[in-house]
Motif scaffolding. Structure first.
Motif, PDB file in Angstrom:
ATOM      1  N   GLN A 180       0.800  -1.221   0.000  1.00  0.00           N
ATOM      2  CA  GLN A 180       0.000   0.000   0.000  1.00  0.00           C
ATOM      3  C   GLN A 180       0.835   1.274   0.000  1.00  0.00           C
ATOM      4  O   GLN A 180       0.419   2.295  -0.559  1.00  0.00           O
ATOM      5  N   ASN A 181       2.003   1.273   0.627  1.00  0.00           N
ATOM      6  CA  ASN A 181       2.788   2.499   0.735  1.00  0.00           C
ATOM      7  C   ASN A 181       3.878   2.618  -0.319  1.00  0.00           C
ATOM      8  O   ASN A 181       4.756   3.472  -0.204  1.00  0.00           O
ATOM      9  N   GLY A 182       3.831   1.746  -1.351  1.00  0.00           N
ATOM     10  CA  GLY A 182       4.765   1.898  -2.459  1.00  0.00           C
ATOM     11  C   GLY A 182       6.194   1.613  -2.050  1.00  0.00           C
ATOM     12  O   GLY A 182       6.476   0.848  -1.127  1.00  0.00           O
ATOM     13  N   SER A 183       7.131   2.247  -2.728  1.00  0.00           N
ATOM     14  CA  SER A 183       8.544   1.976  -2.470  1.00  0.00           C
ATOM     15  C   SER A 183       9.115   2.969  -1.471  1.00  0.00           C
ATOM     16  O   SER A 183       8.645   4.098  -1.333  1.00  0.00           O
ATOM     17  N   LEU A 184      10.163   2.526  -0.786  1.00  0.00           N
ATOM     18  CA  LEU A 184      10.856   3.390   0.167  1.00  0.00           C
ATOM     19  C   LEU A 184      11.428   4.614  -0.533  1.00  0.00           C
ATOM     20  O   LEU A 184      11.343   5.732  -0.004  1.00  0.00           O
ATOM     21  N   GLY A 185      11.996   4.430  -1.727  1.00  0.00           N
ATOM     22  CA  GLY A 185      12.588   5.561  -2.431  1.00  0.00           C
ATOM     23  C   GLY A 185      11.577   6.636  -2.754  1.00  0.00           C
ATOM     24  O   GLY A 185      11.823   7.820  -2.541  1.00  0.00           O
ATOM     25  N   ASP A 186      10.406   6.225  -3.287  1.00  0.00           N
ATOM     26  CA  ASP A 186       9.381   7.202  -3.636  1.00  0.00           C
ATOM     27  C   ASP A 186       8.892   7.954  -2.412  1.00  0.00           C
ATOM     28  O   ASP A 186       8.655   9.166  -2.456  1.00  0.00           O
TER      29      ASP A 186
END
Length: 911
Positions: free
Chosen positions: A686-692
């Motif tokens: 749900q929270n996408g990637s750490l980088g983004d």
């Protein structure tokens, strides 16, 4: 044979040893020799002593002088468990190897240690199935196998424990076929003396067996973070000793039973399930209830009217439900309430005045409800002086009508002030200097008037300011130029005059729209013409824009339906050509996936294909990666140039990926194959990637405890690939964009194995003819050897640690020709650590952050031989986290996890 024994002893030990050290000492000394002891924790075990009773970690009976306790926890020792030696200590009753690197399997011969009462092998590297012979230990009362890699089912023999009081199997890989009661054996209900049942963080599914209601002595049951389903079993009123129940993060349904709420509970955690109906009134009668976390369910109705009247409530979170009615005025009657989280419900009426008098309250979130009336004056004075100054206080309240209270300036610890979308009016107070920790102010869409206070420019940590859609007048304060704002929005007010020089640039145009009398060098603002003409011009542009948008919308809708009909017809022809290869028990078919592969569902795209978010008919979501076909040779839909890997390797690689079972690696559900293309179906994060997330405007959501948890989770996943997979897997593209985050910011390593294939058959690193990795993460030796191994992954993970600590990108024009690693080393040498750390991080964590920074620098050492193994990286991070764990909530004298909940979609509010 007996004649050879003296000779054997002479060979193993010098004559002086045989004459001085007693028999139990010889066993322990041989145990020391068999283990790897890098920290010399057993250096006091001297073969010249006559008895081991004075050795560290060893205790003896005061009368018989025989060894009865061996505590080797946290000593960093490694190697197989020496059961054959331990069980020769006939009076050994206490044994702990907790938090080490004990590996291999747990031998069935452990049953020979007949005197054991306490056995703790938690946080090690044990694998294989749980030995059924453990139940043959007649005196065992405490069994903790938490944090290992045990797999398979829980043995039915565990029902034969005669005296067991504590059973903890948290965070293993327990799995198996699903029967009516899943993987929780019905026979566990026979453990009549069991006080602590801990089966959390496993792969258990099925319903909770009703036999567990026969555990009349159980004090604590923890089943959180599994895949359990069905309703809570009948007969829970029999659990008369139960005080703490945590069945959160499962798929449980039905209503919360009245008989459960009638127990004298102290802690009830049922969040992130599918419970519905009303919360029983009887929960308010629990005299010891201090924790109630029910968020993320489908509960309806009102909260019990006496909730908190008889209970020392400390933490209450019922967010994301469908609750309604007024808040009980008794929530803080016992004066211990610290957190009250109730966002995304349908609560209404005025806020109880008693909340304003609650001296203990430090965090309150009431947004996205239907409250009305004024906020009690006392709330604006929170938190009170009793709280540590390092805490930040957050207020998020919506749907309020009234005037701005000047008592708001008493919020000295305030970190976020979010009052947008209300009907608040009046002028802002002038005395704003007290907001020393305020980093976000959102007062948008209200009716505030008057001038914007000049003192806002003195709030040194403020980085988000939104005063749009109000009635502010006068000039834009020049002091705002002193702030380092990531977001500034003063649009649609009644501001006038010239803009301050810093903001008179086109990049700030959207920050000042809808202020006709505001002048500057920005195109579209006042250019010397009168206010009426400017207002008319804005009105004309709006009309043109609305008409154009309407025409565009109609055209898009028409095109969408035409395109959808075309794609549906095309899929109806092609569905029969797909072949499904599953790696887990699936609740969906390939047709359900194929029906949702529309452009509207695309959430990402790259050179290898597109990624879709597919919402299934059961309401759950999956991520589908559609990889292109073509003339190039393919490995699982990924184009591999120059024929490096043969076509036949696809089946072997997918089979390896499908067998991976680890909580910190993204789960591959299945693979769908045709001649031209292949689909990979993963769990949706749900929270996408750490980088983004880290490098976007939402980076403030990642406080230090969250970033540290992400680092530990990712390290655990990589350690599993390097050390526990057979053959080992080298990721080759570790980076923040390949670390995905679930709804609780738990981290999963993604995009490995299939997408980044390495030589899984050979015995060494393999030279690559094409570049593998991403700019800024590639280890320096790769440039001249073109060889990748585990050390390459460790370097890349070190770069990720530096990103978490500094908040900066791995490459940035600001660095010049340097990357993040070289920039960090240079700044440390020239300016010191304070110029390296991310300024958004709270300084109270500085010591821990610096320790993690050192781990990152060690991982990015230029020489591969100086980089630690990933298993060692995990241990170092765990040692740093020990201080955090000591601050966690303690339940019944035992350290237990404390869950921090926040909502990432709260329209810019930061927790």
């Amino acid at each position: 044979m007996l004649l050879l024994l003296p000779l054997l002893l002479c060979l193993l030990f010098p004559p002086s040893t045989i004459l001085s050290l007693n028999q139990e000492g010889l066993y322990l000394y041989q145990l020391k020799v068999s283990l790897d002891d890098p920290d010399s924790s057993l250096s006091s075990w001297n073969d010249r002593d006559d008895t081991p009773c004075h050795w560290t970690h060893v205790k003896c009976d005061s009368v018989t002088r025989s060894v009865n306790s061996l505590d080797l926890s946290n000593t960093n020792i490694a190697g197989p468990l020496p059961v054959s030696l331990l069980c020769r200590l006939r009076n050994l009753s206490y044994l702990s190897f907790s938090n080490n690197s004990i590996n291999s399997t747990l031998p069935s011969e452990i049953s020979m240690c007949r005197s054991l009462i306490h056995l703790d092998l938690s946080q090690n590297l044990l694998t294989g199935t749980l030995p059924h012979t453990l139940a043959e230990l007649p005196n065992l009362q405490y069994l903790d196998l938490t944090g290992n890699n045990f797999s398979g089912d829980i043995p039915d023999s565990f029902a034969r424990f005669e005296k067991l009081e504590v059973l903890s199997l948290v965070s293993n890989l327990l799995d198996g076929t699903c029967s009516l009661v899943g993987l929780i054996p019905d026979s566990l209900g026979k453990l009549k003396k069991l006080r602590d049942l801990d089966l959390a963080l496993n792969n258990l599914f099925g319903s909770i067996p009703s036999s567990l209601t026969a555990l009349t002595s159980v004090y604590q049951i923890e089943l959180y973070n599994n895949s359990l389903s069905g309703e809570l079993p009948l007969g829970m009123s029999n659990l008369t000793s139960l005080r703490l129940l945590d069945a959160s993060m499962n798929q449980l349904s039905g209503t919360i039973p009245e008989e459960l709420c009638g127990l004298p509970l102290e802690s009830l955690n049922l969040y992130e399930n599918r419970f519905e109906g009303e919360l029983p009134e009887s929960i308010a009668n629990s005299p010891g209830l201090y924790e109630l976390r029910l968020f993320g369910n489908r509960l309806t109705g009102k909260l019990p009217k006496n909730l908190g009247k008889y209970s020392p409530l400390r933490w209450v979170d019922v967010s994301h439900n469908q609750l309604s009615g007024e808040l009980p005025a008794t929530l803080c009657d016992k004066g211990e309430l610290e957190e009250l989280l109730m966002i995304y419900n349908s609560f209404s009426g005025e806020l109880p005045a008693t909340l304003g008098a609650c001296q203990s309250l430090s965090r309150i979130r009431l947004g996205f409800n239907r409250f009305s009336g004024d906020v009690p004056a006392g709330i604006w004075g929170l938190p009170h002086d009793g709280w540590k100054t390092s805490w930040s206080f957050q207020v998020v309240i919506t749907s309020l009508v009234g005037r701005c209270l000047r008592a708001i300036v008493n919020l000295a610890q305030l970190g976020t002030l979010d009052l947008h979308n209300n009907e608040l009016s009046g002028e802002l107070p002038e005395r704003l200097r007290s907001f020393k920790k305020l980093n976000e102010m959102n007062l948008a869409n209200n009716s505030f008037k008057g001038k914007i206070p000049e003192e806002i420019g003195s709030l040194s940590v403020l980085n988000y300011l939104d005063l749009s859609q109000n009635k502010f007048s006068g000039k834009v304060p020049s002091g705002l130029q002193n702030l380092k704002l990531n977001q500034l929005n003063l649009s649609y007010n009644r501001l006038s005059g010239n803009l301050p020089p810093l903001f008179a640039k086109d990049m700030y145009r959207n920050s000042f729209l809808g202020n006709p009398a505001l002048c500057g060098d920005i195109k579209g603002l006042c250019d010397g013409r009168d206010e009426a003409k400017a207002a008319g011009y804005v009105w004309l542009l709006r009309t043109i824009f609305i008409v154009a948008a309407l025409v565009f919308f109609i055209g898009v809708v028409w095109f969408y339906f035409k395109y959808r009909n075309f794609k549906m017809a095309q899929r109806a022809i092609d569905k029969s050509k797909w072949t499904l290869m599953s790696f887990h028990k699936l609740g969906f078919s390939e047709n359900e996936i194929l029906d949702c592969l529309d452009e509207d569902n695309v959430i990402g795209s790259g050179s290898s294909g597109k990624v879709y978010k597919v919402v299934l008919s059961n309401g759950e979501a999956v991520a589908v990666k559609k990889l292109w076909g073509g003339t190039k040779k393919e490995i699982g839909c990924v184009d591999i140039e120059r024929g490096q890997i043969q076509d036949g390797a696809f089946d072997a690689e997918v089979e390896t990926l499908g067998k991976i079972r680890h909580k910190n690696i993204v789960k591959l559900w299945c693979c769908c194959i045709t001649r031209d293309c292949k689909l990979l179906v993963y769990e949706y994060m749900q929270n996408g990637s750490l980088g983004d997330l880290l490098h976007s405007c939402k980076g403030g959501l990642l406080d230090w405890p969250t970033r540290f948890k992400i680092a530990v989770d990712a390290a655990d996943g990589l350690s599993y690939l390097h050390h526990d997979c057979v053959p080992p897997i080298v990721h080759r593209d570790v980076k923040s964009n390949n670390i995905l985050l679930d709804v609780d910011f738990g981290a999963r390593v993604a995009d490995f194995g299939v997408a980044k294939v390495v030589d899984a058959i050979g015995k060494g690193a393999k030279s690559m003819s094409v570049i593998a990795g991403s700019c800024g993460y590639i280890a320096p030796e790769y440039a001249y050897t073109l060889r990748v191994n585990e050390k390459s992954d460790i370097y890349s993970f070190g770069v990720v640690i530096l990103e978490l600590v500094t908040g900066r990108l791995p490459v940035d024009p600001e660095f010049g020709e340097k990357d993040l690693v070289k920039w960090t080393c240079t700044i440390l040498d020239q300016k010191g650590v304070d110029h390296v750390l991310d300024p958004k991080l709270d300084s109270c964590f500085k010591e821990e952050i610096c320790k993690v920074l050192n781990i990152g620098l060690l991982c990015t050492s230029p020489l591969p031989i100086n980089r630690p193994s990933m298993r060692r990286v995990v241990k170092m991070l765990q040692e740093v986290g020990t201080e955090n764990l000591s601050k966690s909530v303690k339940k019944d004298g035992k350290l237990s996890p404390y869950y921090y909940y926040d909502d990432t979609s709260d329209q810019g509010s930061l927790a």
